[in-house]
Design a protein around this motif. Structure first.
Motif, PDB file in Angstrom:
ATOM      1  N   SER A  61       0.842  -1.194   0.000  1.00 20.13           N
ATOM      2  CA  SER A  61       0.000   0.000   0.000  1.00 20.13           C
ATOM      3  C   SER A  61       0.877   1.243   0.000  1.00 20.13           C
ATOM      4  CB  SER A  61      -0.907   0.012   1.230  1.00 20.13           C
ATOM      5  OG  SER A  61      -0.123   0.120   2.413  1.00 20.13           O
ATOM      6  N   PHE A  62       0.246   2.400  -0.243  1.00 15.42           N
ATOM      7  CA  PHE A  62       0.901   3.690  -0.080  1.00 15.42           C
ATOM      8  C   PHE A  62       0.506   4.209   1.293  1.00 15.42           C
ATOM      9  CE2 PHE A  62       0.339   3.495  -4.723  1.00 15.42           C
ATOM     10  CZ  PHE A  62       1.649   3.727  -5.121  1.00 15.42           C
ATOM     11  N   ASN A  63       1.385   4.987   1.921  1.00 14.29           N
ATOM     12  CA  ASN A  63       0.920   5.570   3.172  1.00 14.29           C
ATOM     13  C   ASN A  63      -0.113   6.643   2.854  1.00 14.29           C
ATOM     14  OD1 ASN A  63       2.081   8.186   2.976  1.00 14.29           O
ATOM     15  ND2 ASN A  63       3.960   7.527   3.960  1.00 14.29           N
ATOM     16  N   LEU A  64      -0.879   7.014   3.847  1.00 16.96           N
ATOM     17  CA  LEU A  64      -2.027   7.895   3.649  1.00 16.96           C
ATOM     18  C   LEU A  64      -1.622   9.249   3.069  1.00 16.96           C
ATOM     19  CD1 LEU A  64      -5.068   8.019   3.985  1.00 16.96           C
ATOM     20  CD2 LEU A  64      -4.707   8.897   6.292  1.00 16.96           C
ATOM     21  N   THR A  65      -0.527   9.809   3.542  1.00 20.08           N
ATOM     22  CA  THR A  65      -0.087  11.114   3.048  1.00 20.08           C
ATOM     23  C   THR A  65       0.271  11.058   1.576  1.00 20.08           C
ATOM     24  OG1 THR A  65       0.738  11.674   5.249  1.00 20.08           O
ATOM     25  CG2 THR A  65       1.567  12.983   3.415  1.00 20.08           C
ATOM     26  N   ASN A  66       1.009  10.036   1.173  1.00 18.70           N
ATOM     27  CA  ASN A  66       1.369   9.910  -0.245  1.00 18.70           C
ATOM     28  C   ASN A  66       0.138   9.679  -1.106  1.00 18.70           C
ATOM     29  OD1 ASN A  66       4.087  10.296   0.222  1.00 18.70           O
ATOM     30  ND2 ASN A  66       4.533   8.126   0.409  1.00 18.70           N
ATOM     31  N   ALA A  67      -0.775   8.841  -0.644  1.00 21.11           N
ATOM     32  CA  ALA A  67      -2.006   8.590  -1.399  1.00 21.11           C
ATOM     33  C   ALA A  67      -2.813   9.879  -1.555  1.00 21.11           C
ATOM     34  CB  ALA A  67      -2.839   7.516  -0.714  1.00 21.11           C
ATOM     35  N   ALA A  68      -2.933  10.644  -0.477  1.00 20.53           N
ATOM     36  CA  ALA A  68      -3.684  11.904  -0.532  1.00 20.53           C
ATOM     37  C   ALA A  68      -3.037  12.876  -1.522  1.00 20.53           C
ATOM     38  CB  ALA A  68      -3.768  12.530   0.853  1.00 20.53           C
ATOM     39  N   ALA A  69      -1.714  12.975  -1.499  1.00 17.90           N
ATOM     40  CA  ALA A  69      -1.017  13.884  -2.402  1.00 17.90           C
ATOM     41  C   ALA A  69      -1.219  13.481  -3.859  1.00 17.90           C
ATOM     42  CB  ALA A  69       0.474  13.923  -2.061  1.00 17.90           C
ATOM     43  N   MET A  70      -1.134  12.188  -4.142  1.00 25.14           N
ATOM     44  CA  MET A  70      -1.312  11.709  -5.517  1.00 25.14           C
ATOM     45  C   MET A  70      -2.715  12.028  -6.025  1.00 25.14           C
ATOM     46  SD  MET A  70       0.601   8.045  -5.101  1.00 25.14           S
ATOM     47  CE  MET A  70       0.184   7.430  -6.722  1.00 25.14           C
ATOM     48  N   VAL A  71      -3.719  11.707  -5.241  1.00 20.11           N
ATOM     49  CA  VAL A  71      -5.108  11.886  -5.682  1.00 20.11           C
ATOM     50  C   VAL A  71      -5.459  13.369  -5.752  1.00 20.11           C
ATOM     51  CG1 VAL A  71      -7.525  11.399  -5.140  1.00 20.11           C
ATOM     52  CG2 VAL A  71      -5.798   9.622  -4.840  1.00 20.11           C
ATOM     53  N   LEU A  72      -5.047  14.151  -4.758  1.00 16.99           N
ATOM     54  CA  LEU A  72      -5.344  15.581  -4.777  1.00 16.99           C
ATOM     55  C   LEU A  72      -4.687  16.260  -5.975  1.00 16.99           C
ATOM     56  CD1 LEU A  72      -6.625  18.077  -3.517  1.00 16.99           C
ATOM     57  CD2 LEU A  72      -4.577  18.277  -2.071  1.00 16.99           C
ATOM     58  N   GLY A  73      -3.433  15.936  -6.245  1.00 16.22           N
ATOM     59  CA  GLY A  73      -2.751  16.517  -7.402  1.00 16.22           C
ATOM     60  C   GLY A  73      -3.464  16.181  -8.700  1.00 16.22           C
TER      61      GLY A  73
END
Length: 115
Positions: A61-73
């Protein structure tokens, strides 16, 4: 707080890839807890609004911060936010100040620069 908006649920059980969702300005992104994810009733409530990030390679999995950054971007890009002719202005910087110019410190506050 959602009003009439339907959120995008970021989940490993997503129906669509995060880079293929039809994002619009004002969309809400919801990411779950890294251990438990999102509640099952949320998946049932918005079954067509679930997105996932494909995992490539030997990772779980990706950690939550990285996942949030990817999707938000991706959501900001796809919804045209970065296409605006009026750039976002950081707090405390008057509109019209060119990028890279340090803001003037308010009275009583010392502003030092290292150069």
């Amino acid at each position: 707080w959602l009003g009439e908006r339907q959120p995008w649920l970021v989940t490993k059980f997503g129906a669509a890839r995060f880079d293929r969702a039809a994002y619009t300005r004002g969309d809400v992104l919801i990411l779950g807890n890294e251990v438990r994810g999102l509640p099952a009733d949320w998946h049932a409530r918005w079954p067509t609004r679930t997105i996932t990030i494909p995992l490539l390679g030997p990772i779980r999995s990706f950690n939550l911060t990285n996942a949030a950054a990817m999707v938000l971007g991706q959501a900001l890009t796809a919804s045209g936010v970065f296409d605006s002719e009026t750039p976002l202005t950081p707090p405390g910087v008057p509109p019209g100040v060119p990028p890279g110019v340090p803001p003037t410190a308010p009275p009583g506050i010392q502003s030092d620069s290292i150069g």
